[in-house]
Write a protein that holds these residues in place. Sequence first.
Motif, PDB file in Angstrom:
ATOM      1  N   GLU A   5       0.838  -1.205   0.000  1.00 47.41           N
ATOM      2  CA  GLU A   5       0.000   0.000   0.000  1.00 47.41           C
ATOM      3  C   GLU A   5       0.874   1.257   0.000  1.00 47.41           C
ATOM      4  N   SER A   6       0.647   2.136  -0.975  1.00 47.81           N
ATOM      5  CA  SER A   6       1.431   3.362  -1.047  1.00 47.81           C
ATOM      6  C   SER A   6       0.795   4.444  -0.190  1.00 47.81           C
ATOM      7  N   GLY A   7       1.598   5.454   0.140  1.00 52.71           N
ATOM      8  CA  GLY A   7       1.090   6.555   0.947  1.00 52.71           C
ATOM      9  C   GLY A   7       1.877   6.727   2.226  1.00 52.71           C
ATOM     10  N   THR A   8       1.727   7.884   2.845  1.00 49.63           N
ATOM     11  CA  THR A   8       2.412   8.195   4.098  1.00 49.63           C
ATOM     12  C   THR A   8       1.733   7.469   5.255  1.00 49.63           C
ATOM     13  N   PRO A   9       2.473   6.698   6.062  1.00 46.61           N
ATOM     14  CA  PRO A   9       1.861   6.028   7.215  1.00 46.61           C
ATOM     15  C   PRO A   9       1.191   7.042   8.144  1.00 46.61           C
ATOM     16  N   LEU A  10       0.044   6.659   8.696  1.00 49.10           N
ATOM     17  CA  LEU A  10      -0.709   7.545   9.583  1.00 49.10           C
ATOM     18  C   LEU A  10      -1.211   6.764  10.783  1.00 49.10           C
ATOM     19  N   LEU A  11      -0.923   7.261  11.977  1.00 51.90           N
ATOM     20  CA  LEU A  11      -1.516   6.719  13.203  1.00 51.90           C
ATOM     21  C   LEU A  11      -2.641   7.651  13.615  1.00 51.90           C
ATOM     22  N   PHE A  12      -3.856   7.127  13.651  1.00 47.27           N
ATOM     23  CA  PHE A  12      -5.039   7.895  14.025  1.00 47.27           C
ATOM     24  C   PHE A  12      -5.516   7.373  15.380  1.00 47.27           C
ATOM     25  N   GLN A  13      -5.493   8.228  16.394  1.00 47.02           N
ATOM     26  CA  GLN A  13      -5.818   7.766  17.744  1.00 47.02           C
ATOM     27  C   GLN A  13      -6.708   8.783  18.458  1.00 47.02           C
ATOM     28  N   GLY A  14      -7.352   8.314  19.528  1.00 49.02           N
ATOM     29  CA  GLY A  14      -8.192   9.226  20.294  1.00 49.02           C
ATOM     30  C   GLY A  14      -9.069   8.458  21.267  1.00 49.02           C
ATOM     31  N   VAL A  48      -5.475   3.511  15.406  1.00 49.59           N
ATOM     32  CA  VAL A  48      -5.589   2.843  14.110  1.00 49.59           C
ATOM     33  C   VAL A  48      -4.429   3.260  13.215  1.00 49.59           C
ATOM     34  N   THR A  49      -3.695   2.282  12.720  1.00 51.43           N
ATOM     35  CA  THR A  49      -2.638   2.542  11.753  1.00 51.43           C
ATOM     36  C   THR A  49      -3.204   2.399  10.348  1.00 51.43           C
ATOM     37  N   THR A  50      -2.985   3.409   9.533  1.00 49.13           N
ATOM     38  CA  THR A  50      -3.474   3.403   8.160  1.00 49.13           C
ATOM     39  C   THR A  50      -2.481   4.178   7.303  1.00 49.13           C
ATOM     40  N   GLY A  84       8.565   8.066  10.288  1.00 50.46           N
ATOM     41  CA  GLY A  84       8.584   8.878   9.084  1.00 50.46           C
ATOM     42  C   GLY A  84       7.197   9.237   8.592  1.00 50.46           C
ATOM     43  N   GLY A  85       6.193   8.751   9.291  1.00 48.03           N
ATOM     44  CA  GLY A  85       4.822   9.064   8.928  1.00 48.03           C
ATOM     45  C   GLY A  85       4.262  10.187   9.780  1.00 48.03           C
ATOM     46  N   HIS A  86       2.949  10.205   9.908  1.00 50.13           N
ATOM     47  CA  HIS A  86       2.251  11.217  10.689  1.00 50.13           C
ATOM     48  C   HIS A  86       1.381  10.569  11.748  1.00 50.13           C
ATOM     49  N   GLN A  87       1.021  11.350  12.765  1.00 53.54           N
ATOM     50  CA  GLN A  87       0.038  10.896  13.740  1.00 53.54           C
ATOM     51  C   GLN A  87      -0.963  12.012  14.020  1.00 53.54           C
ATOM     52  N   VAL A  88      -2.177  11.600  14.300  1.00 52.28           N
ATOM     53  CA  VAL A  88      -3.267  12.528  14.561  1.00 52.28           C
ATOM     54  C   VAL A  88      -4.033  12.029  15.776  1.00 52.28           C
ATOM     55  N   THR A  89      -4.343  12.931  16.697  1.00 54.81           N
ATOM     56  CA  THR A  89      -5.184  12.595  17.841  1.00 54.81           C
ATOM     57  C   THR A  89      -6.475  13.395  17.743  1.00 54.81           C
ATOM     58  N   TYR A  90      -7.588  12.688  17.826  1.00 55.14           N
ATOM     59  CA  TYR A  90      -8.892  13.344  17.723  1.00 55.14           C
ATOM     60  C   TYR A  90      -9.880  12.598  18.603  1.00 55.14           C
ATOM     61  N   ASP A  91     -10.528  13.329  19.495  1.00 55.56           N
ATOM     62  CA  ASP A  91     -11.500  12.729  20.409  1.00 55.56           C
ATOM     63  C   ASP A  91     -12.923  13.009  19.930  1.00 55.56           C
ATOM     64  N   PHE A  92     -13.779  12.008  20.084  1.00 48.58           N
ATOM     65  CA  PHE A  92     -15.169  12.142  19.686  1.00 48.58           C
ATOM     66  C   PHE A  92     -16.073  12.234  20.915  1.00 48.58           C
ATOM     67  N   VAL A  93     -17.037  13.146  20.874  1.00 43.55           N
ATOM     68  CA  VAL A  93     -18.003  13.324  21.946  1.00 43.55           C
ATOM     69  C   VAL A  93     -19.395  13.045  21.371  1.00 43.55           C
ATOM     70  N   LEU A  94     -20.090  12.045  21.928  1.00 46.51           N
ATOM     71  CA  LEU A  94     -21.411  11.661  21.423  1.00 46.51           C
ATOM     72  C   LEU A  94     -22.522  12.213  22.302  1.00 46.51           C
ATOM     73  N   ASP A  95     -23.559  12.700  21.683  1.00 43.42           N
ATOM     74  CA  ASP A  95     -24.748  13.168  22.399  1.00 43.42           C
ATOM     75  C   ASP A  95     -25.576  11.970  22.871  1.00 43.42           C
ATOM     76  N   PRO A  96     -26.285  12.135  23.995  1.00 39.57           N
ATOM     77  CA  PRO A  96     -27.196  11.060  24.414  1.00 39.57           C
ATOM     78  C   PRO A  96     -28.329  10.909  23.407  1.00 39.57           C
ATOM     79  N   ALA A  97     -28.840   9.684  23.281  1.00 39.46           N
ATOM     80  CA  ALA A  97     -29.945   9.449  22.364  1.00 39.46           C
ATOM     81  C   ALA A  97     -31.175  10.201  22.841  1.00 39.46           C
ATOM     82  N   SER A  98     -31.899  10.750  21.906  1.00 39.88           N
ATOM     83  CA  SER A  98     -33.098  11.525  22.261  1.00 39.88           C
ATOM     84  C   SER A  98     -34.287  10.614  22.485  1.00 39.88           C
TER      85      SER A  98
END
Length: 284
Positions: free
Chosen positions: A130-139, A191-193, A270-284
Amino acid sequence: MSDTTLKATAAASGASATERFLSDKTGAPARTADSERVNTLATEVITAVHDVIRRHRVTYDEYNALKSWLISVGQDGEWPLFLDVWVEHVVEEVATAGRRGSKGTIEGPYYVPGAPVLPAVTVLPMRDDESGTPLLFQGQVTGVSGKPLAGAVLEMWQADDDGLYAQFAPGIPEWNLRGTVVADAEGRFGVTTVQPAPYQIPTDGSCGSLIAAAGWHPWRPAHLHLKVSAPGHEPLMTQLYFQGGEYVGDDVASAVKPELVVDPRPAGDGGHQVTYDFVLDPAS
């Protein structure tokens, strides 16, 4: 650009998107819609078209060109593409206006349910080369109270380094760069992608004809797609974009929001990493 890219035509992508929509969406909401609501919406849409015709003094030649184009959109199977690119972002804005948690955005035409289930720390399915810059996506996934949501589910899908999606372009393994990630007991994930590329929506069909005639550009910025869910909470449909990336400021689908732009940091491989947190609303 690879041979695979050259073979990914608008007709093939459009047909795949239409077939996927028809198989995944039951149409039940349309069949059970309140007739008064349908009357209001349909009348206002048609009236808006009438207003445009009157204000711009549309000619019969222009009207017949529009009619021909509408017919070709259906023949090309491009209604999902047209609606998802130019209409869905406003539907999403209205539908999620009251949310307190993370921002969402459009689903787009390339979602496929049933991607392989993966653990909290994982690698998205991908080709050995798979080509492309390695990316670690975490949160982390939490509720609006800040409480971690154990076992939250993150469905992920993305384009590859050629801007192509598995199941919508030939020659790509079925679940390439697609997965269903289950967060740990603290709602965390890693997640590594690979970092996706910007991509051009198909331009050899009817939507491409509109873009050319109007002098628009056909590009979407690079992004990760996510559907995030947990029991007792509203599911979140979103996309994350990359700061400094091409077309972030003028996305053809108008789906970029400031809150969804992440800043990749250098990683040790040599790749990149990104941290992103998700906040979910309660079900209505």
